[in-house]
Scaffold this active site. Structure first.
Site, PDB file in Angstrom:
ATOM      1  N   VAL A 155       0.814  -1.215   0.000  1.00 13.54           N
ATOM      2  CA  VAL A 155       0.000   0.000   0.000  1.00 13.54           C
ATOM      3  C   VAL A 155       0.850   1.268   0.000  1.00 13.54           C
ATOM      4  O   VAL A 155       0.315   2.377  -0.058  1.00 13.54           O
ATOM      5  CB  VAL A 155      -0.964   0.024   1.209  1.00 13.54           C
ATOM      6  N   ARG A 157       5.321   2.803  -0.545  1.00 10.88           N
ATOM      7  CA  ARG A 157       6.722   2.468  -0.761  1.00 10.88           C
ATOM      8  C   ARG A 157       7.589   3.690  -0.522  1.00 10.88           C
ATOM      9  O   ARG A 157       7.222   4.806  -0.881  1.00 10.88           O
ATOM     10  CB  ARG A 157       6.936   1.945  -2.178  1.00 10.88           C
ATOM     11  N   HIS A 162       8.881  -0.648   2.464  1.00 16.28           N
ATOM     12  CA  HIS A 162       7.536  -0.461   1.938  1.00 16.28           C
ATOM     13  C   HIS A 162       6.531  -0.871   3.004  1.00 16.28           C
ATOM     14  O   HIS A 162       6.882  -1.457   4.038  1.00 16.28           O
ATOM     15  CB  HIS A 162       7.337  -1.285   0.665  1.00 16.28           C
ATOM     16  N   THR A 163       5.275  -0.545   2.754  1.00 17.70           N
ATOM     17  CA  THR A 163       4.205  -0.833   3.696  1.00 17.70           C
ATOM     18  C   THR A 163       3.170  -1.718   3.021  1.00 17.70           C
ATOM     19  O   THR A 163       2.772  -1.479   1.887  1.00 17.70           O
ATOM     20  CB  THR A 163       3.536   0.476   4.177  1.00 17.70           C
ATOM     21  N   LYS A 181       4.864  -1.941   8.282  1.00 16.30           N
ATOM     22  CA  LYS A 181       5.973  -1.209   7.680  1.00 16.30           C
ATOM     23  C   LYS A 181       7.188  -2.133   7.667  1.00 16.30           C
ATOM     24  O   LYS A 181       7.679  -2.549   8.725  1.00 16.30           O
ATOM     25  CB  LYS A 181       6.258   0.059   8.494  1.00 16.30           C
ATOM     26  N   ASP A 282       8.761  16.174  11.390  1.00 14.40           N
ATOM     27  CA  ASP A 282       8.436  15.997   9.966  1.00 14.40           C
ATOM     28  C   ASP A 282       6.933  16.124   9.751  1.00 14.40           C
ATOM     29  O   ASP A 282       6.313  15.308   9.073  1.00 14.40           O
ATOM     30  CB  ASP A 282       8.942  14.644   9.466  1.00 14.40           C
TER      31      ASP A 282
END
Length: 606
Positions: A155, A157, A162-163, A181, A282
């Site tokens: 879902v 990257r 990636h996830t 993750k 962030d």
């Protein structure tokens, strides 16, 4: 999203310093993917469901090579048409991005060891040989990921992994869909990158219980990967909604009411993190996810890959974050929680007008704009936006971090004020009260005079904070009230960041109590008041109170001792004292309220 334009920032460009920002700018002025400045890591994989790849945005300009100077595949936009400027001296000024490249090299290792960016990012900079030493990539997490979770589709990257969605096979969340993750150990090429992963998991574990924070479930590992199991949010990113076709009918921006609903959620979770002693570092629309596709679905804050624990009086110096959202003090390498507030100001600006407050064609240009340029509040659509909303954004985007509101204060601002909206406990209160208790009687008298001239808006915030400490029947608070206020909100993160240590500085209260009047004097920040349009009236009224109740004869030498200054400051301090009676004049009173500027410039060489 309509023809909203990003403002052309009049700062010198330095195209040779860094590559051009990777993502094209839609016509709204909002980035399709923010340019990142990551000294900790490149773009980590996300918890949210987000498709990878760059979108192709329509452009009002012809696409021929002769019509646009942009590289092939990058759609031109009116917002990208900033002309280059040429320097009048032989060499360009130092770039604020140079030390960022050095930080990246230190964290990511030498170029030969660095992973190839998955979306065309460039490398650079040399390493320090750290990757040559064997690295311990054992995290101590569970080894049975395959037995506990059944992986689904990808879902999201990023550069470091990636996830994927997954379904829990056992445990308390058996049968539930989760987000996993997956972080590749092969891409952990330095000890710093390994520590980044440890800290991210530790922060996710330690922060728990807030409704706008993504839930952490588990962490596992095997020979190849680290698996971080979290709540799956299927509603997409806030950025996606900003850019979605739903907003086209709104002219490419949110209405004030819709923006308020978003900002209240952001401030709520950020104030929680700050109280726990965690700075996110962030904050951007990509890191806020909606739980479902419903338009009124709540949001969750994700991606703590750049976050860190911070002690009450600590300053950080890592250059981290995303270029469009980075605060000026981060580029100066000395910052704290106020950097998150700046990022929220940038998000609010984008929501309200559909364009970024600071923009340039390169990361170096963006940084110069952040350091030197002022946001544009004159052009459309700001003329149709309420004065309260403008004031709110201006008080978040103040380049002096000391003058910004905290997240808790922002929730009491007239633009957001809502009787049904709870106001969280503010960690700033503890810091200010600690300083007040350590201050001299003369300084306390000056602050008490200032507190008597406060506006009703400022008093409202202080009443909220005083009531959150649950004063005794006599209307006073003691160290026990401060301690219990923290404990009611405590998580493991608070202990990790040593926030409770701040209570040790309040031991003077053990011999007395503090009523609301003295609390106001102790919990106000003269710097924040200076950011108000009414500051001159407030200062004048406060000086009148000070003349009546607290002003006294003071020598230059005594004033220097009050401010902890050396003899070199005496010449300046003479201008603060009236020759007629030897007392502080109005200038001296306002300077004395904080007295930091002289100290920082004249005592560092003592």
């Amino acid at each position: 999203m309509g023809q909203c334009y990003a403002r052309n920032i009049p700062v010198a460009e330095d195209d040779g310093e860094l590559d051009q920002c990777q993502s094209p700018l839609p016509a709204s002025g909002v980035p399709a993917s923010s340019a990142n400045v990551r000294s900790i890591k490149n773009t980590p994989a996300r918890t949210p469901a987000r498709t990878s790849g760059n979108s192709t945005w329509p452009s009002p300009f012809p696409q021929g090579a002769s019509a646009s100077p942009l590289p092939a595949g990058v759609a031109p936009s009116p917002a990208r048409s900033t002309p280059l400027r040429f320097f009048r001296r032989p060499f360009p000024p130092p770039s604020p991005a140079k030390h960022i490249k050095a930080s990246l090299a230190k964290r990511l290792g030498p170029p030969k060891e660095r992973p190839i960016p998955e979306e065309g990012g460039g490398g650079g900079g040399g390493g320090g040989g750290e990757a040559e030493r064997p690295l311990d990539k054992s995290f101590g997490y569970g080894k049975n990921f395959g037995a506990k979770y059944e992986l689904g589709k990808e879902v999201g990257r990023g550069h470091f992994g990636h996830t994927c969605s997954a379904r829990a096979r056992k445990g308390e969340i058996k049968g539930q869909l989760v987000a996993v993750k997956i972080i590749s150990k092969a891409k952990m090429t330095t000890s710093i990158s390994i520590e980044d992963v440890r800290r991210e998991v530790k922060i996710l574990k330690a922060l728990s219980g807030h409704k706008h924070l993504v839930k952490f479930y588990d962490a596992c590992e095997d020979v190849n990967n680290v698996y971080v199991v979290m709540e799956l949010c299927e509603g997409g990113e806030l950025l996606d909604r900003i850019l979605s076709s739903v907003l086209l009918c709104r002219g490419g921006r949110y209405t004030e009411e819709d923006a308020k609903a978003i900002i209240i959620q952001i401030l709520s979770v950020v104030s929680f993190c700050h109280l726990q002693g965690v700075v996110h570092r962030d904050l951007k629309p990509e890191n806020f996810l909606f739980t479902t596709r419903n338009e009124d679905a709540p949001m969750k804050l994700i991606d703590f890959g750049l976050s860190d624990f911070i002690r009450p009086d600590e300053r950080l110096n890592d250059i981290v974050g995303s270029a469009y959202y980075v605060a000026p003090e981060v580029l100066h390498r000395s910052y704290s929680m106020e950097a998150d507030i700046w990022s929220i100001g940038v998000i609010t600006y984008i929501l309200l007008c559909g364009s970024r407050p600071f923009w340039a064609r390169t990361e170096s240009g963006i940084f110069r704009a952040v350091l030197r340029a002022d946001p544009n509040f004159d052009d459309a659509p700001w003329s149709s936006i309420s004065p309260e909303a403008k004031d709110f954004v201006k008080r978040l985007l103040n380049k002096d971090y000391r003058k910004r509101m905290t997240a808790a204060q922002a929730l009491t601002h007239p633009w957001l004020r809502d009787e049904n909206q709870p106001v969280p406990l503010d960690i700033l209160i503890y810091k200010l009260v600690k300083s007040y208790l350590r201050a001299t009687p003369f300084k306390r008298a000056a602050l008490k005079a200032l507190s008597k001239a406060l506006t009703e808006d400022e008093l409202l915030y202080l009443r909220f904070q005083f009531n959150l400490l649950e004063p005794d029947r006599d209307g006073c608070i003691s160290p026990e009230n401060f301690r219990m206020g923290l404990m009611r909100n405590a998580t493991d993160a608070m202990r990790e960041s040593r926030v409770p240590d701040i209570l040790n500085a309040m031991d003077q209260l053990y011999f007395r109590k503090m009523d609301f009047e003295e609390f106001c004097a102790a919990a106000i920040s003269p710097y924040q008041l200076e950011a108000l349009e009414e500051w001159e009236q407030i200062a004048s009224a406060a000086f009148e109170y000070f003349e009546q109740e607290g002003n006294r004869v003071i020598s230059v030498e005594e004033l220097a001792r009050e401010l902890n200054l050396g003899p070199t400051a005496h010449a300046v301090l003479r201008d603060w004292i009236r020759e007629a009676d030897g007392k502080l004049n109005f200038l001296g009173y306002t300077k004395f309220l904080h007295g930091v500027t002289i100290r920082s410039s004249n005592t560092r060489h003592q």
